[in-house]
Design a protein around this motif. Structure first.
Motif, PDB file in Angstrom:
ATOM      1  N   ALA A   1       0.812  -1.213   0.000  1.00  0.00           N
ATOM      2  CA  ALA A   1       0.000   0.000   0.000  1.00  0.00           C
ATOM      3  C   ALA A   1       0.847   1.266   0.000  1.00  0.00           C
ATOM      4  O   ALA A   1       0.450   2.289  -0.564  1.00  0.00           O
ATOM      5  CB  ALA A   1      -0.936  -0.010   1.218  1.00  0.00           C
ATOM      6  N   LEU A   2       2.017   1.209   0.621  1.00  0.00           N
ATOM      7  CA  LEU A   2       2.872   2.391   0.742  1.00  0.00           C
ATOM      8  C   LEU A   2       3.835   2.554  -0.428  1.00  0.00           C
ATOM      9  O   LEU A   2       4.475   3.607  -0.562  1.00  0.00           O
ATOM     10  CB  LEU A   2       3.674   2.316   2.046  1.00  0.00           C
ATOM     11  N   ALA A   3       3.955   1.519  -1.252  1.00  0.00           N
ATOM     12  CA  ALA A   3       4.961   1.547  -2.314  1.00  0.00           C
ATOM     13  C   ALA A   3       4.772   2.722  -3.262  1.00  0.00           C
ATOM     14  O   ALA A   3       5.746   3.400  -3.635  1.00  0.00           O
ATOM     15  CB  ALA A   3       4.927   0.232  -3.089  1.00  0.00           C
ATOM     16  N   GLY A   4       3.536   2.981  -3.682  1.00  0.00           N
ATOM     17  CA  GLY A   4       3.296   4.069  -4.619  1.00  0.00           C
ATOM     18  C   GLY A   4       3.630   5.430  -4.036  1.00  0.00           C
ATOM     19  O   GLY A   4       4.221   6.285  -4.706  1.00  0.00           O
ATOM     20  N   GLU A   5       3.277   5.622  -2.764  1.00  0.00           N
ATOM     21  CA  GLU A   5       3.529   6.903  -2.110  1.00  0.00           C
ATOM     22  C   GLU A   5       5.011   7.214  -2.015  1.00  0.00           C
ATOM     23  O   GLU A   5       5.427   8.379  -2.144  1.00  0.00           O
ATOM     24  CB  GLU A   5       2.913   6.869  -0.703  1.00  0.00           C
TER      25      GLU A   5
ATOM     26  N   GLY B   1       7.524   5.563  -3.858  1.00  0.00           N
ATOM     27  CA  GLY B   1       8.316   5.169  -5.014  1.00  0.00           C
ATOM     28  C   GLY B   1       9.134   3.917  -4.801  1.00  0.00           C
ATOM     29  O   GLY B   1      10.258   3.792  -5.314  1.00  0.00           O
ATOM     30  N   VAL B   2       8.591   2.970  -4.048  1.00  0.00           N
ATOM     31  CA  VAL B   2       9.274   1.700  -3.793  1.00  0.00           C
ATOM     32  C   VAL B   2       8.988   0.744  -4.935  1.00  0.00           C
ATOM     33  O   VAL B   2       7.828   0.572  -5.352  1.00  0.00           O
ATOM     34  CB  VAL B   2       8.798   1.080  -2.461  1.00  0.00           C
ATOM     35  N   GLN B   3      10.022   0.123  -5.464  1.00  0.00           N
ATOM     36  CA  GLN B   3       9.850  -0.848  -6.540  1.00  0.00           C
ATOM     37  C   GLN B   3       9.508  -2.205  -5.930  1.00  0.00           C
ATOM     38  O   GLN B   3      10.339  -2.821  -5.252  1.00  0.00           O
ATOM     39  CB  GLN B   3      11.125  -0.956  -7.379  1.00  0.00           C
ATOM     40  N   LEU B   4       8.307  -2.672  -6.185  1.00  0.00           N
ATOM     41  CA  LEU B   4       7.877  -3.965  -5.662  1.00  0.00           C
ATOM     42  C   LEU B   4       8.366  -5.092  -6.555  1.00  0.00           C
ATOM     43  O   LEU B   4       8.562  -4.915  -7.762  1.00  0.00           O
ATOM     44  CB  LEU B   4       6.346  -4.014  -5.571  1.00  0.00           C
ATOM     45  N   PRO B   5       8.580  -6.267  -5.994  1.00  0.00           N
ATOM     46  CA  PRO B   5       9.012  -7.410  -6.797  1.00  0.00           C
ATOM     47  C   PRO B   5       7.893  -7.877  -7.715  1.00  0.00           C
ATOM     48  O   PRO B   5       6.716  -7.592  -7.458  1.00  0.00           O
ATOM     49  CB  PRO B   5       9.335  -8.476  -5.737  1.00  0.00           C
ATOM     50  N   PRO B   6       8.240  -8.578  -8.785  1.00  0.00           N
ATOM     51  CA  PRO B   6       7.196  -9.107  -9.678  1.00  0.00           C
ATOM     52  C   PRO B   6       6.247 -10.022  -8.918  1.00  0.00           C
ATOM     53  O   PRO B   6       6.641 -10.726  -7.986  1.00  0.00           O
ATOM     54  CB  PRO B   6       8.000  -9.895 -10.729  1.00  0.00           C
ATOM     55  N   SER B   7       4.982  -9.988  -9.328  1.00  0.00           N
ATOM     56  CA  SER B   7       3.985 -10.858  -8.707  1.00  0.00           C
ATOM     57  C   SER B   7       3.172 -11.528  -9.809  1.00  0.00           C
ATOM     58  O   SER B   7       2.682 -10.847 -10.716  1.00  0.00           O
ATOM     59  CB  SER B   7       3.077 -10.042  -7.798  1.00  0.00           C
TER      60      SER B   7
ATOM     61  N   LEU C   1      10.986  -3.574   1.992  1.00  0.00           N
ATOM     62  CA  LEU C   1      10.905  -2.854   3.265  1.00  0.00           C
ATOM     63  C   LEU C   1      12.131  -1.973   3.473  1.00  0.00           C
ATOM     64  O   LEU C   1      12.031  -0.847   3.972  1.00  0.00           O
ATOM     65  CB  LEU C   1      10.772  -3.848   4.416  1.00  0.00           C
ATOM     66  N   GLU C   2      13.291  -2.473   3.067  1.00  0.00           N
ATOM     67  CA  GLU C   2      14.511  -1.666   3.194  1.00  0.00           C
ATOM     68  C   GLU C   2      14.438  -0.440   2.290  1.00  0.00           C
ATOM     69  O   GLU C   2      14.834   0.665   2.688  1.00  0.00           O
ATOM     70  CB  GLU C   2      15.733  -2.511   2.853  1.00  0.00           C
ATOM     71  N   GLN C   3      13.937  -0.627   1.058  1.00  0.00           N
ATOM     72  CA  GLN C   3      13.741   0.530   0.168  1.00  0.00           C
ATOM     73  C   GLN C   3      12.828   1.560   0.816  1.00  0.00           C
ATOM     74  O   GLN C   3      13.092   2.765   0.775  1.00  0.00           O
ATOM     75  CB  GLN C   3      13.076   0.082  -1.139  1.00  0.00           C
ATOM     76  N   LEU C   4      11.730   1.074   1.401  1.00  0.00           N
ATOM     77  CA  LEU C   4      10.776   1.974   2.048  1.00  0.00           C
ATOM     78  C   LEU C   4      11.455   2.761   3.160  1.00  0.00           C
ATOM     79  O   LEU C   4      11.274   3.986   3.268  1.00  0.00           O
ATOM     80  CB  LEU C   4       9.599   1.165   2.608  1.00  0.00           C
ATOM     81  N   GLY C   5      12.244   2.091   3.982  1.00  0.00           N
ATOM     82  CA  GLY C   5      12.937   2.771   5.060  1.00  0.00           C
ATOM     83  C   GLY C   5      13.904   3.823   4.566  1.00  0.00           C
ATOM     84  O   GLY C   5      14.040   4.901   5.166  1.00  0.00           O
TER      85      GLY C   5
END
Length: 251
Positions: free
Chosen positions: A92-96, A98-104, A143-147
């Protein structure tokens, strides 16, 4: 070189993180009336049946690996459920931020890399292990990217463990704002131990030896491996060497 085990990844971060969150918010009444629900957050639900299937498959895999770290099964169960909620927060926070999420969904090669050294990745356990790989990617690199992004907002350059802590604090804030519900089957969160205890009959009991220790993950390898099979996630204790036979008198 071995990859990090999923149990330490989830529990080591969750144990520190959840004390701040769960000390300030209780379980909602809805949880008591939905025995089939494991977790609810932001309108998303995770069922106990799914958690239990993942725990069964993961623990069966770890039982094949004599080098794996055993853990109380109830501890793994509760923290997998909590890990799912935390992973949803990262999504949910990735877009806010700019965190690159892994492929799903994750690819089979990722699942094999995560778990293939512990045992056999089969068609029967693949869905469970792929689910765990998805959690591992979100509660590790993402999570590390987010931090790191959170630190940049406050003018701080953080990386590694510091970034994980900063990301985790933001995740906790999001969970608190989005009405996290944990089923009472997991028991009451214990800030001292970083685990859950005193659950109802839906939970898998932890032995008295495990309860007596301040931290289930600090039990000795022998103590953990010696837990009954129904309470242990991981390999059994190796058989004790046979005692030497004393020579016969006069021999």
């Amino acid at each position: 070189m071995r990859r990090r085990r999923l149990v330490p990844l989830i529990t080591s971060v969750a144990a520190v993180a959840t004390s701040a969150l769960l000390a300030g918010c209780g379980l909602t009444p809805d949880a008591a009336t939905e025995p089939g629900l494991a977790v609810k957050v932001d309108g998303l639900n995770l069922g106990l049946a799914k958690v239990d299937r993942v725990v069964d498959d993961y623990c069966a895999l770890l039982a094949q690996d004599p080098q794996a770290q055993a853990a109380p099964r109830a501890f793994v169960r509760a923290n997998f459920a909590l890990g799912w909620a935390r992973a949803r927060a990262v999504d949910a926070l990735a877009g806010e931020y700019g965190v690159q999420l892994p492929p799903s969904p994750v690819t089979r090669s990722v699942v094999e890399a995560d778990f293939g050294r512990s045992g056999s990745v089969t068609d029967d356990n693949y869905d469970s292990l792929a689910w765990l790989s998805g959690l591992q990617q979100r509660l590790g690199p993402a999570l590390e990217q987010l931090g790191t992004k959170v630190g940049q907002e406050s003018g701080q350059a953080v990386a590694g463990e510091a970034a994980l802590r900063a990301g985790n604090e933001r995740v906790l804030s999001w969970l608190d704002d989005n009405d996290l519900v944990l089923n009472p089957a997991f028991g009451t969160f214990d800030e001292k131990t970083g685990g859950f205890g005193g659950g109802d009959l839906l939970s898998i009991p932890v032995s008295s030896e495990a309860r007596a220790n301040d931290d289930p993950l600090k039990l000795s390898a022998e103590q953990l491996a010696a837990l009954p099979a129904t309470q242990r996630c991981g390999p059994a204790a190796p058989a004790a060497p046979a005692a030497p036979v004393a020579p016969a008198p006069g021999g």
